[in-house]
Motif scaffolding. Structure first.
Motif, PDB file in Angstrom:
ATOM      1  N   THR A  45      14.952  83.269  95.470  1.00  0.00           N
ATOM      2  CA  THR A  45      15.969  82.871  94.490  1.00  0.00           C
ATOM      3  C   THR A  45      15.446  81.767  93.583  1.00  0.00           C
ATOM      4  OG1 THR A  45      17.017  81.376  96.089  1.00  0.00           O
ATOM      5  CG2 THR A  45      17.960  83.588  95.867  1.00  0.00           C
ATOM      6  N   LEU A  46      14.650  80.867  94.131  1.00  0.00           N
ATOM      7  CA  LEU A  46      14.035  79.824  93.298  1.00  0.00           C
ATOM      8  C   LEU A  46      13.071  80.435  92.295  1.00  0.00           C
ATOM      9  CD1 LEU A  46      13.211  76.737  95.518  1.00  0.00           C
ATOM     10  CD2 LEU A  46      14.452  76.745  93.369  1.00  0.00           C
ATOM     11  N   GLU A  47      12.293  81.384  92.748  1.00  0.00           N
ATOM     12  CA  GLU A  47      11.336  82.044  91.866  1.00  0.00           C
ATOM     13  C   GLU A  47      12.063  82.703  90.697  1.00  0.00           C
ATOM     14  OE1 GLU A  47       8.730  85.887  92.592  1.00  0.00           O
ATOM     15  OE2 GLU A  47       7.908  84.163  93.688  1.00  0.00           O
ATOM     16  N   GLN A  48      13.152  83.383  90.982  1.00  0.00           N
ATOM     17  CA  GLN A  48      13.922  84.038  89.930  1.00  0.00           C
ATOM     18  C   GLN A  48      14.518  83.010  88.971  1.00  0.00           C
ATOM     19  OE1 GLN A  48      13.916  87.292  89.364  1.00  0.00           O
ATOM     20  NE2 GLN A  48      15.097  86.939  87.518  1.00  0.00           N
ATOM     21  N   LYS A  49      15.037  81.897  89.498  1.00  0.00           N
ATOM     22  CA  LYS A  49      15.640  80.859  88.664  1.00  0.00           C
ATOM     23  C   LYS A  49      14.586  80.218  87.761  1.00  0.00           C
ATOM     24  CE  LYS A  49      19.260  79.164  88.003  1.00  0.00           C
ATOM     25  NZ  LYS A  49      20.105  79.527  86.841  1.00  0.00           N
ATOM     26  N   VAL A  50      13.441  79.866  88.324  1.00  0.00           N
ATOM     27  CA  VAL A  50      12.359  79.262  87.534  1.00  0.00           C
ATOM     28  C   VAL A  50      11.901  80.239  86.453  1.00  0.00           C
ATOM     29  CG1 VAL A  50       9.954  78.471  87.631  1.00  0.00           C
ATOM     30  CG2 VAL A  50      11.604  77.670  89.335  1.00  0.00           C
ATOM     31  N   PHE A  51      11.748  81.493  86.818  1.00  0.00           N
ATOM     32  CA  PHE A  51      11.343  82.523  85.860  1.00  0.00           C
ATOM     33  C   PHE A  51      12.351  82.622  84.720  1.00  0.00           C
ATOM     34  CE2 PHE A  51      11.677  86.998  84.494  1.00  0.00           C
ATOM     35  CZ  PHE A  51      10.430  87.141  83.918  1.00  0.00           C
ATOM     36  N   GLU A  52      13.640  82.654  85.051  1.00  0.00           N
ATOM     37  CA  GLU A  52      14.680  82.769  84.027  1.00  0.00           C
ATOM     38  C   GLU A  52      14.694  81.554  83.107  1.00  0.00           C
ATOM     39  OE1 GLU A  52      18.267  83.446  86.231  1.00  0.00           O
ATOM     40  OE2 GLU A  52      17.689  85.509  86.738  1.00  0.00           O
ATOM     41  N   ILE A  53      14.527  80.360  83.667  1.00  0.00           N
ATOM     42  CA  ILE A  53      14.483  79.146  82.844  1.00  0.00           C
ATOM     43  C   ILE A  53      13.307  79.228  81.881  1.00  0.00           C
ATOM     44  CG2 ILE A  53      14.052  76.652  82.876  1.00  0.00           C
ATOM     45  CD1 ILE A  53      15.617  76.610  85.580  1.00  0.00           C
ATOM     46  N   LEU A  54      12.150  79.601  82.396  1.00  0.00           N
ATOM     47  CA  LEU A  54      10.959  79.711  81.543  1.00  0.00           C
ATOM     48  C   LEU A  54      11.163  80.756  80.455  1.00  0.00           C
ATOM     49  CD1 LEU A  54       8.265  79.511  84.320  1.00  0.00           C
ATOM     50  CD2 LEU A  54       8.375  77.991  82.334  1.00  0.00           C
ATOM     51  N   ARG A  55      11.616  81.937  80.848  1.00  0.00           N
ATOM     52  CA  ARG A  55      11.764  83.060  79.922  1.00  0.00           C
ATOM     53  C   ARG A  55      12.857  82.808  78.887  1.00  0.00           C
ATOM     54  NH1 ARG A  55      14.246  87.811  82.784  1.00  0.00           N
ATOM     55  NH2 ARG A  55      16.034  86.503  82.371  1.00  0.00           N
ATOM     56  N   ASP A  56      13.996  82.300  79.343  1.00  0.00           N
ATOM     57  CA  ASP A  56      15.170  82.215  78.470  1.00  0.00           C
ATOM     58  C   ASP A  56      15.288  80.903  77.708  1.00  0.00           C
ATOM     59  OD1 ASP A  56      15.731  84.692  79.559  1.00  0.00           O
ATOM     60  OD2 ASP A  56      17.247  83.931  80.939  1.00  0.00           O
ATOM     61  N   ASP A  57      14.776  79.799  78.277  1.00  0.00           N
ATOM     62  CA  ASP A  57      15.035  78.489  77.692  1.00  0.00           C
ATOM     63  C   ASP A  57      13.806  77.732  77.207  1.00  0.00           C
ATOM     64  OD1 ASP A  57      17.684  78.980  78.457  1.00  0.00           O
ATOM     65  OD2 ASP A  57      17.431  77.937  80.371  1.00  0.00           O
ATOM     66  N   ILE A  58      12.665  77.944  77.823  1.00  0.00           N
ATOM     67  CA  ILE A  58      11.508  77.081  77.553  1.00  0.00           C
ATOM     68  C   ILE A  58      10.453  77.756  76.684  1.00  0.00           C
ATOM     69  CG2 ILE A  58       9.674  75.687  78.598  1.00  0.00           C
ATOM     70  CD1 ILE A  58      12.463  74.654  79.327  1.00  0.00           C
ATOM     71  N   LEU A  59      10.077  78.964  77.023  1.00  0.00           N
ATOM     72  CA  LEU A  59       8.976  79.641  76.341  1.00  0.00           C
ATOM     73  C   LEU A  59       9.483  80.764  75.449  1.00  0.00           C
ATOM     74  CD1 LEU A  59       6.564  79.975  79.403  1.00  0.00           C
ATOM     75  CD2 LEU A  59       6.506  78.219  77.620  1.00  0.00           C
ATOM     76  N   SER A  60       8.728  81.057  74.418  1.00  0.00           N
ATOM     77  CA  SER A  60       9.010  82.226  73.576  1.00  0.00           C
ATOM     78  C   SER A  60       8.078  83.342  74.032  1.00  0.00           C
ATOM     79  CB  SER A  60       8.753  81.901  72.109  1.00  0.00           C
ATOM     80  OG  SER A  60       9.611  80.875  71.682  1.00  0.00           O
ATOM     81  N   VAL A  61       8.592  84.175  74.926  1.00  0.00           N
ATOM     82  CA  VAL A  61       7.755  85.216  75.523  1.00  0.00           C
ATOM     83  C   VAL A  61       8.389  86.585  75.333  1.00  0.00           C
ATOM     84  CG1 VAL A  61       6.683  83.709  77.241  1.00  0.00           C
ATOM     85  CG2 VAL A  61       8.842  84.836  77.777  1.00  0.00           C
ATOM     86  N   GLY A  62       7.548  87.599  75.438  1.00  0.00           N
ATOM     87  CA  GLY A  62       8.008  88.974  75.287  1.00  0.00           C
ATOM     88  C   GLY A  62       8.281  89.630  76.621  1.00  0.00           C
ATOM     89  N   ASP A  63       8.456  90.933  76.576  1.00  0.00           N
ATOM     90  CA  ASP A  63       8.782  91.708  77.762  1.00  0.00           C
ATOM     91  C   ASP A  63       7.665  91.716  78.797  1.00  0.00           C
ATOM     92  OD1 ASP A  63      11.239  92.294  76.689  1.00  0.00           O
ATOM     93  OD2 ASP A  63      10.612  94.219  75.874  1.00  0.00           O
ATOM     94  N   GLY A  64       6.436  91.413  78.393  1.00  0.00           N
ATOM     95  CA  GLY A  64       5.315  91.436  79.323  1.00  0.00           C
ATOM     96  C   GLY A  64       5.249  90.215  80.226  1.00  0.00           C
ATOM     97  N   PHE A  65       6.104  89.230  79.993  1.00  0.00           N
ATOM     98  CA  PHE A  65       6.106  88.001  80.791  1.00  0.00           C
ATOM     99  C   PHE A  65       6.647  88.295  82.179  1.00  0.00           C
ATOM    100  CE2 PHE A  65       8.008  83.871  82.047  1.00  0.00           C
ATOM    101  CZ  PHE A  65       6.865  83.086  81.980  1.00  0.00           C
ATOM    102  N   SER A  66       5.941  87.821  83.210  1.00  0.00           N
ATOM    103  CA  SER A  66       6.354  88.056  84.589  1.00  0.00           C
ATOM    104  C   SER A  66       6.200  86.780  85.407  1.00  0.00           C
ATOM    105  CB  SER A  66       5.499  89.164  85.212  1.00  0.00           C
ATOM    106  OG  SER A  66       4.203  88.670  85.519  1.00  0.00           O
ATOM    107  N   VAL A  67       6.590  86.837  86.672  1.00  0.00           N
ATOM    108  CA  VAL A  67       6.464  85.662  87.542  1.00  0.00           C
ATOM    109  C   VAL A  67       5.007  85.280  87.771  1.00  0.00           C
ATOM    110  CG1 VAL A  67       8.667  85.993  88.706  1.00  0.00           C
ATOM    111  CG2 VAL A  67       6.607  87.009  89.678  1.00  0.00           C
ATOM    112  N   GLU A  68       4.090  86.211  87.492  1.00  0.00           N
ATOM    113  CA  GLU A  68       2.659  85.948  87.667  1.00  0.00           C
ATOM    114  C   GLU A  68       1.953  85.557  86.364  1.00  0.00           C
ATOM    115  OE1 GLU A  68       0.670  85.817  90.378  1.00  0.00           O
ATOM    116  OE2 GLU A  68       2.445  86.022  91.611  1.00  0.00           O
TER     117      GLU A  68
END
Length: 85
Positions: A7-30
């Motif tokens: 759940t932490l991994e998903q939350k961190v990923f969502e924060i990065l994807r949605d709020d911090i970085l400008s990334v495309g669909d290819g962005f993943s937890v890795e």
């Protein structure tokens, strides 16, 4: 909330994807966070967002290149801090 690694991994990923970085669909937890645009200002924003959403403050000494390599490695670092609360 009981934060599991997953759940932490998903939350961190969502924060990065949605709020911090400008990334495309290819962005993943890795995905490499530096390559995705993570800089010192973004790290500050990220740490504040993680603290606000999880209640966990990550000590700056833990913000190593290894821990900031991906959303997965950062989430593992944050999860490790849960035991120190």
């Amino acid at each position: 909330m009981d934060w599991t690694k997953e759940t932490l991994e998903q939350k961190v990923f969502e924060i990065l994807r949605d709020d911090i970085l400008s990334v495309g669909d290819g962005f993943s937890v890795e995905s490499d966070l530096v390559e995705a645009g993570l800089d010192s200002m973004a790290v500050t924003q990220l740490m504040l967002a993680i603290e606000e959403s999880t209640g966990v403050w990550v000590d700056e000494s833990l913000l190593t290149p290894e821990n900031l390599a991906s959303a997965r490695s950062l989430a593992a670092c944050v999860h490790g801090q849960l035991g120190n609360l």
